[in-house]
Design an enzyme around this catalytic site. Structure first.
Site, mmCIF file in Angstrom:
data_model
loop_
_atom_site.group_PDB
_atom_site.id
_atom_site.type_symbol
_atom_site.label_atom_id
_atom_site.label_comp_id
_atom_site.label_asym_id
_atom_site.label_seq_id
_atom_site.Cartn_x
_atom_site.Cartn_y
_atom_site.Cartn_z
ATOM 1 N N GLU A 257 45.213 31.003 38.592
ATOM 2 C CA GLU A 257 45.539 30.382 39.822
ATOM 3 C C GLU A 257 46.198 29.240 39.751
ATOM 4 O O GLU A 257 45.662 28.029 40.132
ATOM 5 C CB GLU A 257 44.219 30.348 40.600
ATOM 6 C CG GLU A 257 43.654 31.935 40.629
ATOM 7 C CD GLU A 257 42.521 31.989 41.661
ATOM 8 O OE1 GLU A 257 41.982 31.015 42.128
ATOM 9 O OE2 GLU A 257 41.846 33.230 41.833
ATOM 10 N N GLU A 362 41.507 39.648 39.146
ATOM 11 C CA GLU A 362 40.303 39.239 39.428
ATOM 12 C C GLU A 362 40.006 39.614 40.792
ATOM 13 O O GLU A 362 40.792 39.641 41.799
ATOM 14 C CB GLU A 362 40.265 37.595 39.155
ATOM 15 C CG GLU A 362 39.093 36.930 39.201
ATOM 16 C CD GLU A 362 39.077 35.510 39.496
ATOM 17 O OE1 GLU A 362 39.667 35.020 38.470
ATOM 18 O OE2 GLU A 362 38.508 34.862 40.314
#
Ligand SMILES: *[C@@H]1O[C@H](CO)[C@@H](O)[C@H](O)[C@H]1NC(C)=O
Ligand SMILES: *[C@@H]1O[C@H](CO)[C@@H](O)[C@H](O)[C@H]1NC(C)=O
Ligand SMILES: *[C@@H]1O[C@H](CO)[C@@H](O)[C@H](O)[C@H]1NC(C)=O
Ligand SMILES: *[C@@H]1O[C@H](CO)[C@@H](O)[C@H](O)[C@H]1NC(C)=O
Ligand SMILES: *[C@@H]1O[C@H](CO)[C@@H](O)[C@H](O)[C@H]1NC(C)=O
Ligand SMILES: *[C@@H]1O[C@H](CO)[C@@H](O)[C@H](O)[C@H]1NC(C)=O
Length: 528
Positions: A257, A362
Site C-alpha cells: 500500500e 489482501e
C-alpha cells in the site's frame, strides 16, 4: 409458477457411494449464522468428489447454517423450454469461450497468524488448522502471503538490519525471532499439507527506519534516494534467507500500500511512493538486480494497493518510466475500496496491459473505521461480501485471491497499532479450540474447486424480469475433466435454476441466502 423438480437428489454419503464428510460442529451465534468449532478431537472437513458419468455434485452453505452440504443430481438432456418467457433462471455455460488462467487462493502468514497458531498448544489442533486451509480434506489453498519484516499484525514494529544504521550493504541482515520461531515453522507445516505447490508472495511494509526520509515507521515517509539500491538489495537478502530455509518465494510485491505513506493517515508500518519514484526504482534498481540474481524467476507484482489506486498509479508509473514495465509480471490489488470503486477499472488495466495479470493480495472484514465491532462471530453478511467480491474479481480476469491473516485471536489481534480486524479462523487457546467463520466457507467454495490451471469460461444468466440476479462464475478445470460453477443467491427463498452445458442440463435448487458450488463432468460420458 410452481416448478416441479424432476431430479432426485441424494445425500451421497447416506447411500454409501463416497466419503462422508465430517459435518460442521455448529455453534449458533445469536442474531448471526453459525461458527464451526474445531477441538483436539474433532474438526469438520470436506472432500471433493469427482462427478461420475452423467451426475453432477453440488455443495451448499447457507445463512441458516449448512456448511458444504454435499448432494448429487443427474444431468438430463437439455430441454429448451423458455425461448422468450423464461419462468426460471437459467445459466448458459460456454466452455469454448475462455478467459484467464487461475493461479490460486490463499491467506497470509503474518506474525499474528503464526503466533496465534503456535498459541494452540495441542499439536493435533494445530495440525487441524493447517489441514483446514491447505490439505485435501480442507480448502486446498495453494498460496500464502508473507510479510518481509513486521506489519501492524506484529507485536511490535521491526525490520531486518535495523542495526547498524546507514548500512548500505546490509552487512547485518538476519531473520527475526518471528520468522524463525513462528512464520517459517507455520510455512513448513503448510508445505507438508498442500495438494499443489505453495506459491508464496512476499511483501515489505517498511524497511529499517534509517532508509526513510522521516526516520519513523509511519507518517509521511519515503525512501531516501541514497538507499534505492539498498532497498532492492533488502529484497534479495530476504529471498536468500527464505529460500535457504526451504521456503521458495513465487513473487514479491513492490511495497505494501504505497499510497498510505503519501498520506498522513497511516498509523502503522508503511513506506510511501509516488508512482514516478516507484517506476524509477523498479526500472533502475529492483528489476535489474532481481533479474540478474539467483532469484531471477521470482515474479514482481506492482501497485499492491486499493482498487481505487490501480489505474492511475500504474498508468502514471508506466508513463514516467516505461522501462519498469519489462520487469513487472502482474498487478496486486487490495479489497478495501471495492465497495465504492467499480470493477471496470480493472478491465482498463487488463485491456491496456494484456500480458500483465491481476491478483488480489489482501482482504479482510472489520477493518473499516465505522465498523465498531472488529470481530463478529458467525457473521453471514461478511461471508456474502467475500463471495460477491471474489466472484466479481474472477469475472474481471483476476487470477487469484489472497486473504489477510489466516487466523487471529478473539479480539482480532495481536496488532501493535490496534488495527484489529476479523479473520476466517479465530483461535481460543484457553478453550483448546478454534472456530471457522462463515467467511472461511465463502473462500472454500472457490479455493477448493477452482484449482490452479483452471480457465474461466463464459457463463451467462437468463432470468425472469423480476428475479434477483445470481452472482456466478464458471471455470473448466485442468485436464478439462470438469466444469465448476460458484454461485451466490441472495433470495431469501429457495430458487429453482438450471445450468446448460452443451446438450445437457443440470436442474437444481439454490437454497435461500446461499453459496453453492456445482461441479459437472465436462466431457460427458453416458452410463447407459
Ligand atoms: C470436541 O468436539 C466434539 C464435536 O463437537 C465433541 O463431541 C467433543 O466433546 C469435544 N471435545 C472436547 C474435549 O470438548
Ligand atoms: C546486528 O543485528 C543484531 C540484531 O539482529 C544486533 O543485536 C547487533 O547489534 C547488530 N550488529 C551491529 C554491528 O550493529
Ligand atoms: C559495499 O560493498 C562494496 C563492495 O562489495 C564496496 O565497494 C562499497 O564500498 C561498500 N559500501 C559501503 C557503504 O560500505
Ligand atoms: C550481473 O551480475 C554480474 C555478476 O554476478 C555482473 O558482472 C553484471 O555486471 C551484472 N549485470 C547487471 C546488468 O547488473
Ligand atoms: C495465547 O493464549 C493465552 C491463553 O492460553 C492468552 O492469554 C494469550 O493472550 C494468547 N496470546 C495471544 C498473542 O493472543
Ligand atoms: C460410470 O460409467 C462406467 C461405464 O461407462 C461404469 O463402469 C461406472 O460404474 C459408472 N459409474 C457410476 C457412478 O455410475
Amino acid at each position: 409458477m410452481a416448478f416441479k423438480i424432476t431430479v432426485l437428489f441424494l445425500v451421497l454419503c447416506y447411500v454409501g457411494w463416497i466419503y462422508c464428510d465430517k459435518p460442521c460442529a455448529a455453534r449458533l451465534i445469536k442474531g448471526e449464522s453459525v461458527v464451526c468449532v474445531c477441538n483436539a478431537t474433532y474438526c469438520d472437513d470436506i472432500t471433493r468428489e469427482k462427478p461420475q458419468n452423467d451426475t453432477f455434485i453440488m455443495y451448499t452453505s447457507t445463512k441458516g447454517g449448512a456448511r458444504f452440504e454435499k448432494v448429487t443430481g443427474r444431468l438430463q438432456n437439455y430441454k429448451h423450454v423458455c425461448a422468450q418467457d423464461c419462468i426460471k433462471t437459467e445459466f448458459i455455460l460456454e466452455p469454448n469461450v475462455r478467459f484467464q488462467e487461475i493461479v490460486g487462493f490463499g491467506g497470509a502468514v503474518t506474525d499474528a497468524a503464526a503466533i496465534n497458531w503456535m498459541n494452540l498448544t495441542d499439536l493435533q489442533l494445530r495440525q487441524s488448522l493447517i489441514d483446514s486451509y491447505f490439505s485435501a480434506s480442507g480448502l486446498e489453498y495453494n498460496m500464502a502471503r508473507v510479510p518481509i519484516g513486521g506489519t501492524d499484525f506484529s507485536t511490535h514494529p521491526y525490520a531486518y538490519n535495523e542495526l547498524p544504521v546507514n548500512d548500505a550493504n546490509l552487512t547485518n541482515f538476519s531473520l527475526n525471532e518471528e520468522d524463525n520461531n513462528y512464520k517459517i515453522p507455520m510455512l513448513n507445516a503448510i508445505k507438508r499439507a498442500v495438494t499443489a505447490p505453495l506459491y508464496v508472495v512476499a511483501t515489505t511494509w517498511s524497511p529499517p527506519r534509517w532508509m526513510k526520509t522521516n526516520g519513523e515507521w509511519y507518517g509521511f515517509t519515503k525512501l531516501k534516494h541514497e538507499y534505492y539500491e539498498t532497498y532492492a538489495l533488502y529484497h534479495i537478502r530476504f529471498l536468500e534467507q527464505y529460500f535457504s530455509h526451504g521456503i521458495p518465494v513465487w513473487a514479491i510485491t513492490t511495497t505494501n500500500e504505497p499510497v498510505n505513506g503519501d498520506l498522513f493517515l497511516s498509523h502503522f508500518n508503511c513506506l510511501g511512493w509516488t508512482a514516478g519514484d516507484m517506476g524509477f526504482w523498479i526500472a533502475n534498481h529492483l528489476g535489474p538486480m532481481l533479474r540478474n540474481s539467483t532469484y531471477r524467476d521470482v515474479k514482481i507484482l506492482s501497485v499492491d494497493d486499493q482498487r481505487l489506486n490501480v489505474p492511475y498509479f500504474f498508468n502514471l508509473m508506466v508513463m514516467k518510466h516505461k522501462d519498469a514495465l519489462q520487469y513487472i509480471d502482474g498487478i496486486a490489488v487490495h479489497y478495501y475500496t471495492d465497495f465504492i470503486v467499480p470493477p471496470s477499472v480493472l478491465d482498463v488495466v487488463s485491456k491496456s496491459y494484456p500480458d500483465k495479470f491481476i491478483i488480489n493480495t489482501e482482504a479482510c472484514e472489520g477493518s473499516q473505521p465505522w465498523e465498531r465491532k472488529k470481530v463478529i462471530l458467525g457473521s453471514w453478511e461478511r461471508a456474502v461480501r467475500y463471495i460477491k467480491d471474489i466472484i466479481t474479481d474472477l469475472n474481471h480476469n483476476l487470477v487469484g485471491w489472497i486473504d489477510w491473516n489466516l487466523c487471529l485471536n478473539k479480539d482480532g489481534g495481536p496488532n501493535w497499532a490496534k488495527n484489529n480486524v476479523d479473520s476466517p479462523i479465530l483461535v481460543f487457546p484457553e478453550a483448546n479450540e478454534f472456530v471457522k467463520q462463515p467467511t472461511f466457507y465463502a473462500l472454500g467454495h472457490v479455493s477448493k474447486f477452482i484449482q490452479r490451471g483452471s480457465r474461466r469460461i463464459q457463463c451467462t444468466e437468463r432470468k425472469p424480469l423480476l428475479a434477483w440476479p445470481v452472482d456466478a462464475v464458471a471455470v473448466v478445470t485442468p485436464g478439462e475433466e470438469t466444469v465448476v460453477v460458484v454461485m451466490y443467491s441472495r433470495d431469501k427463498k429457495d430458487k429453482a435454476i438450471k445450468i446448460k452445458l452443451g446438450d445437457k442440463q443440470a436442474e437444481l435448487i439454490l437454497r435461500g441466502n446461499s453459496i453453492t458450488t456445482i461441479e459437472l463432468p465436462y466431457k460427458i460420458k453416458s452410463s447407459k
